[in-house]
Design an enzyme around this catalytic site. Structure first.
Site, PDB file in Angstrom:
ATOM      1  CG  MET A   1      -2.143  -1.200   1.180  1.00  0.00           C
ATOM      2  SD  MET A   1      -3.299  -0.824   2.063  1.00  0.00           S
ATOM      3  CE  MET A   1      -2.968  -0.853   3.637  1.00  0.00           C
TER       4      MET A   1
ATOM      5  CG  LEU B   1       7.201   1.427  -0.725  1.00  0.00           C
ATOM      6  CD1 LEU B   1       8.038   1.013  -1.849  1.00  0.00           C
ATOM      7  CD2 LEU B   1       6.450   0.413  -0.396  1.00  0.00           C
TER       8      LEU B   1
ATOM      9  CG  HIS C   1       6.952  -1.749   2.256  1.00  0.00           C
ATOM     10  ND1 HIS C   1       6.752  -0.753   2.937  1.00  0.00           N
ATOM     11  CD2 HIS C   1       5.846  -2.417   2.073  1.00  0.00           C
ATOM     12  CE1 HIS C   1       5.573  -0.687   3.424  1.00  0.00           C
ATOM     13  NE2 HIS C   1       4.986  -1.799   3.014  1.00  0.00           N
TER      14      HIS C   1
ATOM     15  N   GLY D   1       4.980 -10.175   3.829  1.00  0.00           N
ATOM     16  CA  GLY D   1       5.878 -10.305   5.174  1.00  0.00           C
ATOM     17  C   GLY D   1       5.028 -10.937   6.315  1.00  0.00           C
TER      18      GLY D   1
ATOM     19  CG  ASP E   1       0.385  -7.183   7.432  1.00  0.00           C
ATOM     20  OD1 ASP E   1      -0.431  -6.546   8.108  1.00  0.00           O
ATOM     21  OD2 ASP E   1       1.475  -6.804   6.988  1.00  0.00           O
TER      22      ASP E   1
ATOM     23  NE  ARG F   1      -3.011   1.338   9.487  1.00  0.00           N
ATOM     24  CZ  ARG F   1      -3.743   0.373   8.822  1.00  0.00           C
ATOM     25  NH1 ARG F   1      -2.606  -0.728   8.491  1.00  0.00           N
ATOM     26  NH2 ARG F   1      -4.651   0.528   7.779  1.00  0.00           N
TER      27      ARG F   1
HETATM   28  P1  AMP Z   1       1.660  -2.790   3.542  1.00  0.00           P
HETATM   29  O1  AMP Z   1       2.145  -1.807   2.424  1.00  0.00           O
HETATM   30  O2  AMP Z   1       1.653  -2.501   4.901  1.00  0.00           O
HETATM   31  O3  AMP Z   1       0.207  -3.345   3.116  1.00  0.00           O
HETATM   32  O4  AMP Z   1       2.645  -4.025   3.538  1.00  0.00           O
HETATM   33  C1  AMP Z   1       2.905  -4.590   2.071  1.00  0.00           C
HETATM   34  C2  AMP Z   1       3.664  -5.955   2.349  1.00  0.00           C
HETATM   35  O5  AMP Z   1       4.849  -5.648   3.153  1.00  0.00           O
HETATM   36  C3  AMP Z   1       2.860  -6.875   3.262  1.00  0.00           C
HETATM   37  O6  AMP Z   1       3.274  -8.320   2.817  1.00  0.00           O
HETATM   38  C4  AMP Z   1       3.348  -6.697   4.707  1.00  0.00           C
HETATM   39  O7  AMP Z   1       3.377  -7.869   5.678  1.00  0.00           O
HETATM   40  C5  AMP Z   1       4.994  -6.431   4.178  1.00  0.00           C
HETATM   41  N1  AMP Z   1       5.489  -5.639   5.524  1.00  0.00           N
HETATM   42  C6  AMP Z   1       5.023  -4.545   6.018  1.00  0.00           C
HETATM   43  N2  AMP Z   1       5.958  -4.260   7.252  1.00  0.00           N
HETATM   44  C7  AMP Z   1       6.675  -5.237   7.335  1.00  0.00           C
HETATM   45  C8  AMP Z   1       7.882  -5.388   8.076  1.00  0.00           C
HETATM   46  N3  AMP Z   1       7.921  -4.552   9.145  1.00  0.00           N
HETATM   47  N4  AMP Z   1       8.504  -6.281   7.922  1.00  0.00           N
HETATM   48  C9  AMP Z   1       8.318  -7.243   6.899  1.00  0.00           C
HETATM   49  N5  AMP Z   1       7.466  -7.324   5.973  1.00  0.00           N
HETATM   50  C10 AMP Z   1       6.596  -6.022   6.034  1.00  0.00           C
END
Ligand code: AMP
Length: 282
Positions: free
Chosen positions: A31, A34, A38, A148, A151, A188
């Site tokens: 989303m 980054l 990410h 990741g 989640d 966030r």
């Molecule tokens: P998001 O942009 O938050 O939807 O995350 C996109 C992807 O990045 C998802 O697969 C998340 O699980 C992964 N992700 C987000 N934060 C982390 C983190 N701190 N460590 C590893 N993967 C992450």
């Protein structure tokens, strides 16, 4: 070179050409806004595939009306720079109208693993995630897709969805990247007030207290849960949604606790809701 692609048709054409040239595609759905979490996914994808596409799309379907869609942080220019630094070939950043030109009347619902914990706290969330990820996989086509463990339940939901629907996607789970004080990186986190940011590492401390109890021989989930609650209760800024220990693959609480376990936590702080998790083997 990193190309920003706005249209579904253009991404399909570009990836078809890549495949014709025999290239294996890696995909990192995000989303945006980054961070190094990410970045670790992008790095694994670039290392393990010939061409990587990162998607940046804040998906309204996975936010309830009361949630933080309007406050979700965005910075596409910086995202593209980070993707370029990591050797990502395409950033797919569709506008809302490109992904949802009409109100969606079709959805993907995964039962079972999507129901407890995050599924109970955010009842429409995983259907929104499953629907947009299915749509993204339909656009990108056969690929390796990186998610990741941050989640952790989402990863389980997507694995199950890919299995049930025989999607031509290989899911790769990636470890959680943390700040030096233990807070799991999250887009966030920028919405936390300074006091909340200081309090936030309590989530990981609570998870550690739960894991320590299990490693010391505790086999009653209620006792482990209480240990985690006690740690969070000492932080007045942090309002716990849940702290639980479940079987890491089916998300039910084993009695007694045994096998491959996952401790998961979610809490509300000013002004972000945070989640975290760790594993423990009995
Ligand atoms: P998001 O942009 O938050 O939807 O995350 C996109 C992807 O990045 C998802 O697969 C998340 O699980 C992964 N992700 C987000 N934060 C982390 C983190 N701190 N460590 C590893 N993967 C992450």
């Amino acid at each position: 070179m990193t190309t920003v692609v706005r249209s579904i048709t253009d991404l399909r054409a570009a990836l078809s050409a890549e495949r014709r040239d025999g290239r294996q595609i890696g995909c990192v759905p995000t989303m945006g806004f980054l961070h190094d979490g990410h970045r670790s996914l992008m790095r694994l994808s670039v290392a393990g595939n010939d061409t990587t596409v990162v998607s940046v799309f804040v998906n309204p379907l996975q936010f309830a009306p009361t949630e933080d869609l309007d406050r979700y942080p965005r910075n596409l220019e910086r995202d593209v720079e980070m993707a370029y630094d990591e050797g990502v070939r395409y950033v797919f950043a569709p506008a809302l109208e490109e992904m949802y030109p009409e109100p969606m009347v079709t959805g993907v619902h995964v039962s079972g693993v999507s129901e407890p914990l995050e599924g109970a706290a955010r009842p429409s969330h995983f259907a929104g995630v499953a629907t947009v990820v299915t749509k993204l996989f339909a656009i990108v086509g056969a690929c390796r897709a990186y998610f990741g463990e941050k989640d952790f339940q989402q990863l389980a939901v997507i694995r199950r969805m890919v299995f049930d629907l025989s999607l031509p996607i290989e899911i790769v789970g990636c470890p959680i990247i943390r700040e030096p004080d233990g807070l799991a990186m999250s887009s966030r986190n920028v919405n936390l007030t300074p006091d909340a940011r200081r309090a936030a590492p309590v989530l990981l401390r609570a998870l550690h207290a739960g894991r320590d109890a299990i490693e010391a021989g505790e086999r009653d989930a209620a006792v482990v849960r209480r240990k985690m609650h006690d740690v969070v209760d000492r932080e007045p800024l942090v309002e716990l949604d849940y702290a639980e220990v479940v079987d890491a693959s089916v998300f039910v609480i084993p009695t007694p606790l045994e096998g491959s376990l996952r401790l998961l936590i979610a809490a509300r702080l000013p002004h972000a809701r945070l989640i975290d998790n760790i594993g423990v083997q009995v």
